[in-house]
Motif scaffolding. Structure first.
Motif, PDB file in Angstrom:
ATOM      1  N   VAL A   3       0.818  -1.214   0.000  1.00  0.00           N
ATOM      2  CA  VAL A   3       0.000   0.000   0.000  1.00  0.00           C
ATOM      3  C   VAL A   3       0.852   1.265   0.000  1.00  0.00           C
ATOM      4  CG1 VAL A   3      -1.986  -1.110   1.080  1.00  0.00           C
ATOM      5  CG2 VAL A   3      -0.287  -0.011   2.518  1.00  0.00           C
ATOM      6  N   PHE A   4       2.116   1.178   0.409  1.00  0.00           N
ATOM      7  CA  PHE A   4       2.981   2.355   0.451  1.00  0.00           C
ATOM      8  C   PHE A   4       3.878   2.491  -0.780  1.00  0.00           C
ATOM      9  CE2 PHE A   4       1.923   1.871   4.936  1.00  0.00           C
ATOM     10  CZ  PHE A   4       1.548   3.172   5.241  1.00  0.00           C
ATOM     11  N   ILE A   5       3.878   1.522  -1.679  1.00  0.00           N
ATOM     12  CA  ILE A   5       4.758   1.578  -2.851  1.00  0.00           C
ATOM     13  C   ILE A   5       4.467   2.792  -3.739  1.00  0.00           C
ATOM     14  CG2 ILE A   5       5.373   0.408  -5.000  1.00  0.00           C
ATOM     15  CD1 ILE A   5       5.207  -2.239  -3.479  1.00  0.00           C
ATOM     16  N   PRO A   6       3.221   3.025  -4.159  1.00  0.00           N
ATOM     17  CA  PRO A   6       3.000   4.188  -5.033  1.00  0.00           C
ATOM     18  C   PRO A   6       3.230   5.519  -4.316  1.00  0.00           C
ATOM     19  CG  PRO A   6       0.904   3.199  -4.444  1.00  0.00           C
ATOM     20  CD  PRO A   6       1.979   2.287  -3.917  1.00  0.00           C
ATOM     21  N   THR A   7       2.937   5.582  -3.030  1.00  0.00           N
ATOM     22  CA  THR A   7       3.171   6.801  -2.265  1.00  0.00           C
ATOM     23  C   THR A   7       4.660   7.098  -2.187  1.00  0.00           C
ATOM     24  OG1 THR A   7       1.169   6.448  -0.974  1.00  0.00           O
ATOM     25  CG2 THR A   7       2.826   7.889  -0.015  1.00  0.00           C
ATOM     26  N   ALA A   8       5.457   6.067  -1.956  1.00  0.00           N
ATOM     27  CA  ALA A   8       6.914   6.247  -1.912  1.00  0.00           C
ATOM     28  C   ALA A   8       7.441   6.723  -3.267  1.00  0.00           C
ATOM     29  CB  ALA A   8       7.588   4.944  -1.499  1.00  0.00           C
ATOM     30  N   LEU A   9       6.871   6.215  -4.352  1.00  0.00           N
ATOM     31  CA  LEU A   9       7.283   6.657  -5.687  1.00  0.00           C
ATOM     32  C   LEU A   9       6.988   8.147  -5.871  1.00  0.00           C
ATOM     33  CD1 LEU A   9       8.279   6.161  -8.609  1.00  0.00           C
ATOM     34  CD2 LEU A   9       5.894   5.615  -9.181  1.00  0.00           C
ATOM     35  N   ILE A  10       5.796   8.578  -5.503  1.00  0.00           N
ATOM     36  CA  ILE A  10       5.430   9.991  -5.634  1.00  0.00           C
ATOM     37  C   ILE A  10       6.333  10.858  -4.763  1.00  0.00           C
ATOM     38  CG2 ILE A  10       3.599  11.691  -5.166  1.00  0.00           C
ATOM     39  CD1 ILE A  10       3.110  10.025  -7.703  1.00  0.00           C
ATOM     40  N   HIS A  11       6.558  10.446  -3.527  1.00  0.00           N
ATOM     41  CA  HIS A  11       7.399  11.201  -2.601  1.00  0.00           C
ATOM     42  C   HIS A  11       8.821  11.323  -3.162  1.00  0.00           C
ATOM     43  CE1 HIS A  11       8.509  11.894   1.908  1.00  0.00           C
ATOM     44  NE2 HIS A  11       9.103  12.749   1.107  1.00  0.00           N
ATOM     45  N   PHE A  12       9.384  10.209  -3.600  1.00  0.00           N
ATOM     46  CA  PHE A  12      10.745  10.199  -4.144  1.00  0.00           C
ATOM     47  C   PHE A  12      10.841  11.064  -5.396  1.00  0.00           C
ATOM     48  CE2 PHE A  12      13.800   8.300  -7.139  1.00  0.00           C
ATOM     49  CZ  PHE A  12      14.976   8.531  -6.427  1.00  0.00           C
ATOM     50  N   PRO A  62      -9.505 -10.784  -3.619  1.00  0.00           N
ATOM     51  CA  PRO A  62      -9.804  -9.388  -3.281  1.00  0.00           C
ATOM     52  C   PRO A  62     -11.129  -9.203  -2.565  1.00  0.00           C
ATOM     53  CG  PRO A  62     -10.120  -9.767  -5.628  1.00  0.00           C
ATOM     54  CD  PRO A  62      -9.555 -11.037  -5.046  1.00  0.00           C
ATOM     55  N   GLY A  63     -11.111  -8.244  -1.624  1.00  0.00           N
ATOM     56  CA  GLY A  63     -12.339  -7.798  -0.976  1.00  0.00           C
ATOM     57  C   GLY A  63     -12.902  -6.621  -1.766  1.00  0.00           C
ATOM     58  N   ILE A  64     -13.972  -6.067  -1.279  1.00  0.00           N
ATOM     59  CA  ILE A  64     -14.658  -5.004  -2.020  1.00  0.00           C
ATOM     60  C   ILE A  64     -13.800  -3.740  -2.167  1.00  0.00           C
ATOM     61  CG2 ILE A  64     -15.861  -4.019  -0.035  1.00  0.00           C
ATOM     62  CD1 ILE A  64     -18.314  -3.894  -2.032  1.00  0.00           C
ATOM     63  N   CYS A  65     -12.977  -3.403  -1.180  1.00  0.00           N
ATOM     64  CA  CYS A  65     -12.139  -2.195  -1.232  1.00  0.00           C
ATOM     65  C   CYS A  65     -10.856  -2.401  -2.045  1.00  0.00           C
ATOM     66  CB  CYS A  65     -11.786  -1.732   0.177  1.00  0.00           C
ATOM     67  SG  CYS A  65     -13.207  -1.111   1.083  1.00  0.00           S
ATOM     68  N   TYR A  66     -10.575  -3.632  -2.405  1.00  0.00           N
ATOM     69  CA  TYR A  66      -9.360  -3.924  -3.168  1.00  0.00           C
ATOM     70  C   TYR A  66      -9.385  -3.208  -4.520  1.00  0.00           C
ATOM     71  CZ  TYR A  66      -5.340  -6.506  -4.870  1.00  0.00           C
ATOM     72  OH  TYR A  66      -4.103  -6.833  -5.350  1.00  0.00           O
ATOM     73  N   TYR A  67     -10.534  -3.115  -5.106  1.00  0.00           N
ATOM     74  CA  TYR A  67     -10.659  -2.487  -6.423  1.00  0.00           C
ATOM     75  C   TYR A  67     -10.398  -0.983  -6.332  1.00  0.00           C
ATOM     76  CZ  TYR A  67     -12.596  -7.040  -7.232  1.00  0.00           C
ATOM     77  OH  TYR A  67     -12.747  -8.394  -7.298  1.00  0.00           O
ATOM     78  N   ILE A  68     -10.808  -0.375  -5.234  1.00  0.00           N
ATOM     79  CA  ILE A  68     -10.507   1.039  -5.007  1.00  0.00           C
ATOM     80  C   ILE A  68      -8.999   1.206  -4.832  1.00  0.00           C
ATOM     81  CG2 ILE A  68     -10.871   3.008  -3.456  1.00  0.00           C
ATOM     82  CD1 ILE A  68     -13.608   1.655  -2.757  1.00  0.00           C
ATOM     83  N   PHE A  69      -8.397   0.301  -4.054  1.00  0.00           N
ATOM     84  CA  PHE A  69      -6.944   0.339  -3.866  1.00  0.00           C
ATOM     85  C   PHE A  69      -6.220   0.177  -5.200  1.00  0.00           C
ATOM     86  CE2 PHE A  69      -3.096  -2.303  -3.508  1.00  0.00           C
ATOM     87  CZ  PHE A  69      -2.257  -1.341  -2.973  1.00  0.00           C
ATOM     88  N   LEU A  70      -6.718  -0.701  -6.035  1.00  0.00           N
ATOM     89  CA  LEU A  70      -6.080  -0.942  -7.331  1.00  0.00           C
ATOM     90  C   LEU A  70      -6.110   0.321  -8.196  1.00  0.00           C
ATOM     91  CD1 LEU A  70      -4.701  -3.071  -9.065  1.00  0.00           C
ATOM     92  CD2 LEU A  70      -6.934  -3.729  -9.915  1.00  0.00           C
ATOM     93  N   VAL A  71      -7.219   1.035  -8.194  1.00  0.00           N
ATOM     94  CA  VAL A  71      -7.317   2.295  -8.954  1.00  0.00           C
ATOM     95  C   VAL A  71      -6.331   3.313  -8.376  1.00  0.00           C
ATOM     96  CG1 VAL A  71      -8.829   4.258  -9.474  1.00  0.00           C
ATOM     97  CG2 VAL A  71      -9.683   1.916  -9.711  1.00  0.00           C
ATOM     98  N   TYR A  72      -6.267   3.400  -7.056  1.00  0.00           N
ATOM     99  CA  TYR A  72      -5.324   4.306  -6.382  1.00  0.00           C
ATOM    100  C   TYR A  72      -3.887   3.944  -6.749  1.00  0.00           C
ATOM    101  CZ  TYR A  72      -2.581   6.161  -2.471  1.00  0.00           C
ATOM    102  OH  TYR A  72      -1.641   6.785  -1.703  1.00  0.00           O
ATOM    103  N   PHE A  73      -3.556   2.673  -6.638  1.00  0.00           N
ATOM    104  CA  PHE A  73      -2.202   2.189  -6.923  1.00  0.00           C
ATOM    105  C   PHE A  73      -1.804   2.515  -8.361  1.00  0.00           C
ATOM    106  CE2 PHE A  73       1.083  -0.749  -8.091  1.00  0.00           C
ATOM    107  CZ  PHE A  73       1.810  -0.971  -6.937  1.00  0.00           C
TER     108      PHE A  73
END
Length: 179
Positions: A3-12, A62-73
């Motif tokens: 869950v932190f991989i894309p955030t770390a990419l943006i931060h870096f 995947p659970g129901i929120c996984y798809y939201i996470f996938l769009v975010y990722f």
């Protein structure tokens, strides 16, 4: 940790581009969203369970929120790769241009390779791409290591110097303690 991989990419990427201070609220928002997904990871809303898929014994259901996470990722991954490309195009210094070029290709390969795992999660053929895509993540690591060593992507000399100082300090304290 995913869950932190894309955030770390943006931060870096924003830090490397020198726009971190201007866009600190975006970085904080990304970390907040990632932390929210981390909390969801402890519930069946993000990952229901694991099950055998293709040749993998335990893989995400995947659970129901996984798809939201996938769009975010995927959104942050695309934005991060675009920012690296834009940094390459806008940079005037040859040294900085090379850094962005290696980061762009390495990151693009890593994310494309890693995204094949979502074929298994979402049950989208061809499944056989998932294990092979993971090798691209390793190639990403090699490209970044090459860029760090050959093109001084990061100021590795400071890291080495501090590491040596800390090692000597720990050795001295340990020796005193043993005596």
């Amino acid at each position: 940790g995913t869950v932190f991989i894309p955030t770390a990419l943006i931060h870096f990427t924003l830090t490397l581009r020198g726009t971190k201070r201007k866009q600190k609220y975006i970085i904080k928002l990304c970390y907040l969203i990632s932390f929210f997904f981390l909390l969801l990871d402890f519930t069946p809303l993000l990952v229901k369970q694991t099950a055998p898929i293709y040749h993998v014994k335990y893989f995400t259901v995947p659970g129901i929120c996984y798809y939201i996470f996938l769009v975010y990722f995927m959104s942050l991954a695309i934005i991060g790769v675009y920012l690296l490309y834009h940094g390459y195009k806008k940079s005037n210094e040859l040294h900085k241009k090379q850094q962005f070029l290696y980061l762009f290709w390495g990151t693009l390969l890593g994310y494309v390779g890693g995204s094949f795992n979502y074929n298994l999660v979402l049950k989208i053929p061809p499944y056989w791409l998932a294990p092979w895509g993971n090798y691209l993540i390793g190639i990403y690591g090699i490209i970044i290591a090459y860029a760090i060593i050959k093109h001084q992507l990061l100021d590795i000399h400071i890291v080495i110097r501090k590491g040596i100082v800390y090692s000597i300090s720990i050795a001295a304290i340990s020796l005193l303690y043993l005596l």
